[in-house]
Design a protein around this motif. Structure first.
Motif, PDB file in Angstrom:
ATOM      1  N   THR A   7      -4.210  16.146  29.938  1.00  0.00           N
ATOM      2  CA  THR A   7      -3.310  15.251  30.958  1.00  0.00           C
ATOM      3  C   THR A   7      -4.329  14.230  31.562  1.00  0.00           C
ATOM      4  OG1 THR A   7      -1.918  15.553  32.707  1.00  0.00           O
ATOM      5  CG2 THR A   7      -3.659  17.153  32.569  1.00  0.00           C
ATOM      6  N   GLU A   8      -3.800  13.040  31.569  1.00  0.00           N
ATOM      7  CA  GLU A   8      -4.664  12.073  32.088  1.00  0.00           C
ATOM      8  C   GLU A   8      -3.873  10.812  32.889  1.00  0.00           C
ATOM      9  OE1 GLU A   8      -7.698  11.369  32.228  1.00  0.00           O
ATOM     10  OE2 GLU A   8      -8.585  12.701  30.662  1.00  0.00           O
ATOM     11  N   TYR A   9      -4.551  10.171  33.778  1.00  0.00           N
ATOM     12  CA  TYR A   9      -4.042   8.994  34.482  1.00  0.00           C
ATOM     13  C   TYR A   9      -4.769   7.874  33.499  1.00  0.00           C
ATOM     14  CZ  TYR A   9      -3.028  11.922  38.176  1.00  0.00           C
ATOM     15  OH  TYR A   9      -2.618  13.141  39.339  1.00  0.00           O
ATOM     16  N   ILE A  10      -4.020   6.887  32.967  1.00  0.00           N
ATOM     17  CA  ILE A  10      -4.508   5.815  32.150  1.00  0.00           C
ATOM     18  C   ILE A  10      -4.277   4.578  32.363  1.00  0.00           C
ATOM     19  CG2 ILE A  10      -2.821   6.644  30.334  1.00  0.00           C
ATOM     20  CD1 ILE A  10      -5.164   6.112  28.218  1.00  0.00           C
ATOM     21  N   SER A  11      -5.090   3.717  32.502  1.00  0.00           N
ATOM     22  CA  SER A  11      -4.371   2.156  32.533  1.00  0.00           C
ATOM     23  C   SER A  11      -3.801   1.550  31.153  1.00  0.00           C
ATOM     24  CB  SER A  11      -5.686   1.221  32.986  1.00  0.00           C
ATOM     25  OG  SER A  11      -6.465   1.098  31.898  1.00  0.00           O
ATOM     26  N   VAL A  16      -9.659   5.786  31.591  1.00  0.00           N
ATOM     27  CA  VAL A  16      -9.409   7.016  32.402  1.00  0.00           C
ATOM     28  C   VAL A  16     -10.489   7.242  33.797  1.00  0.00           C
ATOM     29  CG1 VAL A  16      -8.072   8.041  30.512  1.00  0.00           C
ATOM     30  CG2 VAL A  16     -10.471   8.366  30.745  1.00  0.00           C
ATOM     31  N   GLU A  17     -11.408   6.636  33.702  1.00  0.00           N
ATOM     32  CA  GLU A  17     -12.390   6.663  34.607  1.00  0.00           C
ATOM     33  C   GLU A  17     -12.076   6.599  35.960  1.00  0.00           C
ATOM     34  OE1 GLU A  17     -17.043   5.649  35.364  1.00  0.00           O
ATOM     35  OE2 GLU A  17     -16.027   4.635  33.688  1.00  0.00           O
ATOM     36  N   ALA A  18     -12.191   7.237  37.005  1.00  0.00           N
ATOM     37  CA  ALA A  18     -12.191   7.121  38.238  1.00  0.00           C
ATOM     38  C   ALA A  18     -11.006   6.679  38.838  1.00  0.00           C
ATOM     39  CB  ALA A  18     -13.372   6.425  38.811  1.00  0.00           C
ATOM     40  N   GLU A  23     -15.990   8.625  42.985  1.00  0.00           N
ATOM     41  CA  GLU A  23     -16.940   8.466  42.066  1.00  0.00           C
ATOM     42  C   GLU A  23     -17.521   7.262  42.152  1.00  0.00           C
ATOM     43  OE1 GLU A  23     -15.398   9.351  37.988  1.00  0.00           O
ATOM     44  OE2 GLU A  23     -13.599  10.427  38.851  1.00  0.00           O
ATOM     45  N   ASN A  24     -18.770   7.134  41.377  1.00  0.00           N
ATOM     46  CA  ASN A  24     -19.774   6.219  41.500  1.00  0.00           C
ATOM     47  C   ASN A  24     -19.355   5.058  40.328  1.00  0.00           C
ATOM     48  OD1 ASN A  24     -21.864   4.345  42.047  1.00  0.00           O
ATOM     49  ND2 ASN A  24     -23.325   5.477  40.826  1.00  0.00           N
ATOM     50  N   GLY A  29     -10.298   4.168  42.129  1.00  0.00           N
ATOM     51  CA  GLY A  29      -9.116   4.090  42.751  1.00  0.00           C
ATOM     52  C   GLY A  29      -8.248   3.118  42.377  1.00  0.00           C
ATOM     53  N   TRP A  30      -7.963   2.814  41.067  1.00  0.00           N
ATOM     54  CA  TRP A  30      -7.143   1.951  40.614  1.00  0.00           C
ATOM     55  C   TRP A  30      -5.700   2.443  40.449  1.00  0.00           C
ATOM     56  CZ3 TRP A  30      -5.077   3.949  36.107  1.00  0.00           C
ATOM     57  CH2 TRP A  30      -6.269   4.763  35.416  1.00  0.00           C
TER      58      TRP A  30
END
Length: 188
Positions: A7-11, A16-18, A23-24, A29-30
């Motif tokens: 399960t992922e939030y994806i653009s 899928v990062e941060a 996170e660095n 926060g997108w």
């Protein structure tokens, strides 16, 4: 035998990062400017409550473990009490005292940890950014929340794989601020 569900939030460009948090990553926060709305929130609640375990990579777990024990409510209670399987060849102690019931699964191949989770639980859930080809091969379903944004940089959902992996779309809907929920299953 359990199922592995990513399960992922994806653009829309596959990042899928941060999606949120601290996170660095320069574009962290997108997802923060978007609302999933009541239907999207219900989807996430139902998805969480249907899960029996979490299967996490070390980086995801490192961000997850210190944060979730401080949240309260139905989802937090479920996350905090579910067994967690951490895929890592470097993690020495998964911090069981910090985050209830974490178990380290060491090894060079992530599918060893996935197989253990699959044997023990009906429906493990795996937030797995940047998954490798082994994970792509073992995934039973993908639950994607596609946000209407181009992030332009960052880790993608899957790294390169050895060949094409065919999926079957079983559900699609749009919620909140134009977020698409896409549920794919592995094509037999």
């Amino acid at each position: 035998m359990g199922r592995i569900v990513v399960t992922e939030y994806i653009s829309v460009d596959g990042v899928v990062e941060a999606p949120s948090g601290t996170e660095n990553f320069e574009r962290v926060g997108w997802t923060d400017a978007f609302s999933r709305g009541p239907e999207g929130e219900k989807f996430k609640l139902d998805e969480t409550m249907a899960s029996d375990a979490l299967l996490l990579g070390r980086v995801t777990y490192d961000g997850f473990a210190p944060v979730w024990p401080h949240y309260q409510g139905e989802v937090a209670d479920k996350f905090n009490t579910m067994p967690k399987y951490v895929i890592s060849s470097t993690l020495v102690d998964p911090g069981v005292e910090q985050h209830n019931r974490a178990a380290r699964r060491r090894g060079r191949r992530s599918h060893d940890a996935q197989a253990a989770a699959r044997r023990r639980h009906r429906r493990p859930r795996q937030p797995a950014a940047g998954a490798d080809a082994d994970r792509a091969r073992l995934v039973d379903a993908l639950h994607l929340q596609v946000y209407p944004v181009i992030v332009g940089a960052g880790r993608r959902l899957f790294a390169e794989t050895s060949n094409t992996k065919r999926l079957r779309l079983v559900e699609a809907r749009t919620v909140g601020d134009g977020i698409h929920i896409l549920i794919y299953e592995r094509d037999a």
